[in-house]
Design an enzyme around this catalytic site. Structure first.
Site, PDB file in Angstrom:
ATOM      1  N   LYS A  57       0.040  74.616 -57.226  1.00 25.80           N
ATOM      2  CA  LYS A  57       0.959  75.575 -56.583  1.00 25.80           C
ATOM      3  C   LYS A  57       1.614  76.488 -57.618  1.00 25.80           C
ATOM      4  CE  LYS A  57       3.554  72.294 -54.770  1.00 25.80           C
ATOM      5  NZ  LYS A  57       2.876  71.101 -55.307  1.00 25.80           N
ATOM      6  N   ARG A  99       9.906  70.959 -47.852  1.00 25.80           N
ATOM      7  CA  ARG A  99       9.191  69.694 -48.075  1.00 25.80           C
ATOM      8  C   ARG A  99       9.458  68.691 -46.963  1.00 25.80           C
ATOM      9  NH1 ARG A  99       8.729  70.333 -53.963  1.00 25.80           N
ATOM     10  NH2 ARG A  99       7.489  68.629 -54.796  1.00 25.80           N
ATOM     11  N   ARG A 144      -0.837  67.276 -67.784  1.00 23.26           N
ATOM     12  CA  ARG A 144      -0.127  68.570 -67.764  1.00 23.26           C
ATOM     13  C   ARG A 144       0.850  68.690 -68.933  1.00 23.26           C
ATOM     14  NH1 ARG A 144       2.957  70.319 -62.448  1.00 23.26           N
ATOM     15  NH2 ARG A 144       3.835  68.226 -62.688  1.00 23.26           N
ATOM     16  N   ARG A 189       6.465  66.719 -68.530  1.00 22.26           N
ATOM     17  CA  ARG A 189       7.548  66.470 -67.578  1.00 22.26           C
ATOM     18  C   ARG A 189       7.802  64.978 -67.435  1.00 22.26           C
ATOM     19  NH1 ARG A 189       6.448  70.149 -62.284  1.00 22.26           N
ATOM     20  NH2 ARG A 189       7.042  68.167 -61.301  1.00 22.26           N
ATOM     21  N   ARG A 244       5.476  60.099 -55.932  1.00 24.29           N
ATOM     22  CA  ARG A 244       5.483  61.486 -55.434  1.00 24.29           C
ATOM     23  C   ARG A 244       4.385  61.695 -54.390  1.00 24.29           C
ATOM     24  NH1 ARG A 244       4.836  64.210 -61.000  1.00 24.29           N
ATOM     25  NH2 ARG A 244       4.696  66.202 -59.920  1.00 24.29           N
TER      26      ARG A 244
HETATM   27  P1  AP5 Z   1       0.514  72.855 -61.327  1.00 21.69           P
HETATM   28  O1  AP5 Z   1       0.195  74.286 -61.023  1.00 21.69           O
HETATM   29  O2  AP5 Z   1       1.640  72.573 -62.254  1.00 21.69           O
HETATM   30  O3  AP5 Z   1       0.659  72.037 -59.943  1.00 21.69           O
HETATM   31  P2  AP5 Z   1       1.823  71.990 -58.875  1.00 21.69           P
HETATM   32  O4  AP5 Z   1       1.173  71.987 -57.515  1.00 21.69           O
HETATM   33  O5  AP5 Z   1       2.832  73.069 -59.141  1.00 21.69           O
HETATM   34  O6  AP5 Z   1       2.381  70.535 -59.159  1.00 21.69           O
HETATM   35  P3  AP5 Z   1       3.888  69.997 -59.355  1.00 21.69           P
HETATM   36  O7  AP5 Z   1       3.796  68.656 -60.013  1.00 21.69           O
HETATM   37  O8  AP5 Z   1       4.746  71.027 -60.018  1.00 21.69           O
HETATM   38  O9  AP5 Z   1       4.304  69.797 -57.885  1.00 21.69           O
HETATM   39  P4  AP5 Z   1       5.429  68.919 -57.339  1.00 21.69           P
HETATM   40  O10 AP5 Z   1       5.394  69.353 -55.922  1.00 21.69           O
HETATM   41  O11 AP5 Z   1       5.279  67.465 -57.552  1.00 21.69           O
HETATM   42  O12 AP5 Z   1       6.693  69.252 -58.258  1.00 21.69           O
HETATM   43  P5  AP5 Z   1       7.935  70.224 -58.131  1.00 21.69           P
HETATM   44  O13 AP5 Z   1       8.238  70.770 -59.455  1.00 21.69           O
HETATM   45  O14 AP5 Z   1       7.780  71.159 -56.968  1.00 21.69           O
HETATM   46  O15 AP5 Z   1      -0.825  72.192 -61.895  1.00 21.69           O
HETATM   47  C1  AP5 Z   1      -0.856  70.786 -62.234  1.00 21.69           C
HETATM   48  C2  AP5 Z   1      -1.871  70.525 -63.351  1.00 21.69           C
HETATM   49  O16 AP5 Z   1      -3.193  70.845 -62.885  1.00 21.69           O
HETATM   50  C3  AP5 Z   1      -1.680  71.394 -64.622  1.00 21.69           C
HETATM   51  O17 AP5 Z   1      -2.028  70.637 -65.743  1.00 21.69           O
HETATM   52  C4  AP5 Z   1      -2.644  72.558 -64.420  1.00 21.69           C
HETATM   53  O18 AP5 Z   1      -3.041  73.114 -65.643  1.00 21.69           O
HETATM   54  C5  AP5 Z   1      -3.797  71.858 -63.684  1.00 21.69           C
HETATM   55  N1  AP5 Z   1      -4.508  72.765 -62.756  1.00 21.69           N
HETATM   56  C6  AP5 Z   1      -3.963  73.739 -61.964  1.00 21.69           C
HETATM   57  N2  AP5 Z   1      -4.911  74.347 -61.221  1.00 21.69           N
HETATM   58  C7  AP5 Z   1      -6.084  73.711 -61.541  1.00 21.69           C
HETATM   59  C8  AP5 Z   1      -7.450  73.878 -61.090  1.00 21.69           C
HETATM   60  N3  AP5 Z   1      -7.774  74.791 -60.166  1.00 21.69           N
HETATM   61  N4  AP5 Z   1      -8.381  73.054 -61.615  1.00 21.69           N
HETATM   62  C9  AP5 Z   1      -8.060  72.105 -62.546  1.00 21.69           C
HETATM   63  N5  AP5 Z   1      -6.795  71.912 -63.027  1.00 21.69           N
HETATM   64  C10 AP5 Z   1      -5.824  72.697 -62.510  1.00 21.69           C
HETATM   65  O19 AP5 Z   1       9.091  69.190 -57.726  1.00 21.69           O
HETATM   66  C11 AP5 Z   1       9.559  68.205 -58.625  1.00 21.69           C
HETATM   67  C12 AP5 Z   1      10.632  67.364 -57.977  1.00 21.69           C
HETATM   68  O20 AP5 Z   1      11.765  68.171 -57.588  1.00 21.69           O
HETATM   69  C13 AP5 Z   1      10.219  66.650 -56.674  1.00 21.69           C
HETATM   70  O21 AP5 Z   1       9.533  65.433 -56.923  1.00 21.69           O
HETATM   71  C14 AP5 Z   1      11.589  66.428 -56.016  1.00 21.69           C
HETATM   72  O22 AP5 Z   1      12.277  65.352 -56.606  1.00 21.69           O
HETATM   73  C15 AP5 Z   1      12.334  67.709 -56.360  1.00 21.69           C
HETATM   74  N6  AP5 Z   1      12.173  68.761 -55.353  1.00 21.69           N
HETATM   75  C16 AP5 Z   1      11.585  69.986 -55.521  1.00 21.69           C
HETATM   76  N7  AP5 Z   1      11.610  70.687 -54.380  1.00 21.69           N
HETATM   77  C17 AP5 Z   1      12.220  69.908 -53.458  1.00 21.69           C
HETATM   78  C18 AP5 Z   1      12.493  70.066 -52.069  1.00 21.69           C
HETATM   79  N8  AP5 Z   1      12.128  71.179 -51.393  1.00 21.69           N
HETATM   80  N9  AP5 Z   1      13.132  69.057 -51.439  1.00 21.69           N
HETATM   81  C19 AP5 Z   1      13.509  67.937 -52.089  1.00 21.69           C
HETATM   82  N10 AP5 Z   1      13.257  67.708 -53.391  1.00 21.69           N
HETATM   83  C20 AP5 Z   1      12.611  68.688 -54.075  1.00 21.69           C
HETATM   84 MG    MG Z   2       4.883  73.094 -59.714  1.00 23.71          MG
END
Ligand code: AP5
Ligand code: MG
Length: 207
Positions: free
Chosen positions: A13, A88, A122, A153, A164
């Site tokens: 994402k 979410r 990552r 992270r 997660r």
């Molecule tokens: P990346 O692009 O970083 O993936 P992502 O989908 O953004 O994954 P996240 O881990 O950031 O998602 P998340 O939903 O767990 O975390 P968030 O920060 O939102 O890519 C991942 C890896 O894959 C990288 O190494 C990249 O290089 C590789 N990659 C990318 N594309 C690729 C491809 N096509 N092929 C191969 N490799 C690829 O949330 C973190 C925390 O915040 C949550 O756990 C929660 O505690 C809190 N939080 C955030 N939002 C909310 C909400 N709305 N409500 C409640 N709590 C929340």
């Molecule tokens: Mg992300």
């Protein structure tokens, strides 16, 4: 355009949002990035969020809804937004419909077994916030884009990733039905090269 990116942790994402926002000239709003920044600064929101983020649980809905409501009222959102990681829960999605309903929701699909490697490998840059996978890095400490320091992270440990994923399936995946019923969902295969995923998203959006 008002967009939401939905998908499990590690689906890509953040990687795709950075590209699509540059192309469509809309702000990239990642609630995960906002929470990590609040935690690093020790703000009241950061103090409330810290234990949830580090354990891979969801921060309470009220905290997130207020944070997003304030952000969407900022001047740069007049031409749209790309929300990455929000909503979410169904409650968050209902609140977003009242604040500023999304026109399209992009569901980036990747099977669970692919996600563990993506997330444990990552690395993120402390300076420019770009994201990489160790398999594509010559030096896993230095950002190839800006020379900044790369870090891992805290929630990218195998135990927290499992939590997660469970949270995603129980609380966030129901949004696929929620947005399908509203006729705003498009699903894109996230298990292709990043360039192909970008093309698939742009095609699905009619851009
Ligand atoms: P990346 O692009 O970083 O993936 P992502 O989908 O953004 O994954 P996240 O881990 O950031 O998602 P998340 O939903 O767990 O975390 P968030 O920060 O939102 O890519 C991942 C890896 O894959 C990288 O190494 C990249 O290089 C590789 N990659 C990318 N594309 C690729 C491809 N096509 N092929 C191969 N490799 C690829 O949330 C973190 C925390 O915040 C949550 O756990 C929660 O505690 C809190 N939080 C955030 N939002 C909310 C909400 N709305 N409500 C409640 N709590 C929340
Ligand atoms: Mg992300």
């Amino acid at each position: 355009m008002k967009l939401v990116f939905l998908g499990p942790p590690g689906a890509g994402k953040g990687t795709q949002a950075a590209r699509i926002c540059e192309k469509l000239e809309i702000p990239h709003i990642s609630t995960g990035d906002m929470l990590r920044s609040a935690i690093a600064k020790g703000t009241p929101t950061g103090l409330k969020a810290k234990s949830y983020v580090e354990s891979g649980g969801l921060v309470p809905d009220e905290v997130l809804i207020e944070m997003v409501r304030e952000r969407l009222h900022e001047a740069d959102c007049t031409n749209g937004y790309l929300l990455d990681g929000f909503p979410r829960t169904v409650h968050q999605a209902e609140a977003l419909n009242e604040i500023s309903a999304p026109e399209r929701v992009v569901n980036v699909y990747v099977a669970d077994e692919k996600l563990l490697d993506r997330l444990t490998g990552r690395r993120v840059c402390r300076s420019c916030a770009n994201t990489f996978h160790i398999s594509a890095l010559e030096n896993d400490k230095v950002c190839p884009d800006c020379g900044g320091e790369l870090y891992q992270r805290k929630d990218d440990s195998p135990e927290t990733i499992t939590n997660r994923l469970n949270v995603y399936h129980s609380q966030t995946a129901p949004l696929i039905d929620f947005y399908t019923a509203l006729n705003t969902l498009v699903t894109v295969d996230g298990d292709q090269t990043p360039d192909r995923v970008t093309s698939a998203i742009l095609t699905a959006l009619g851009c």
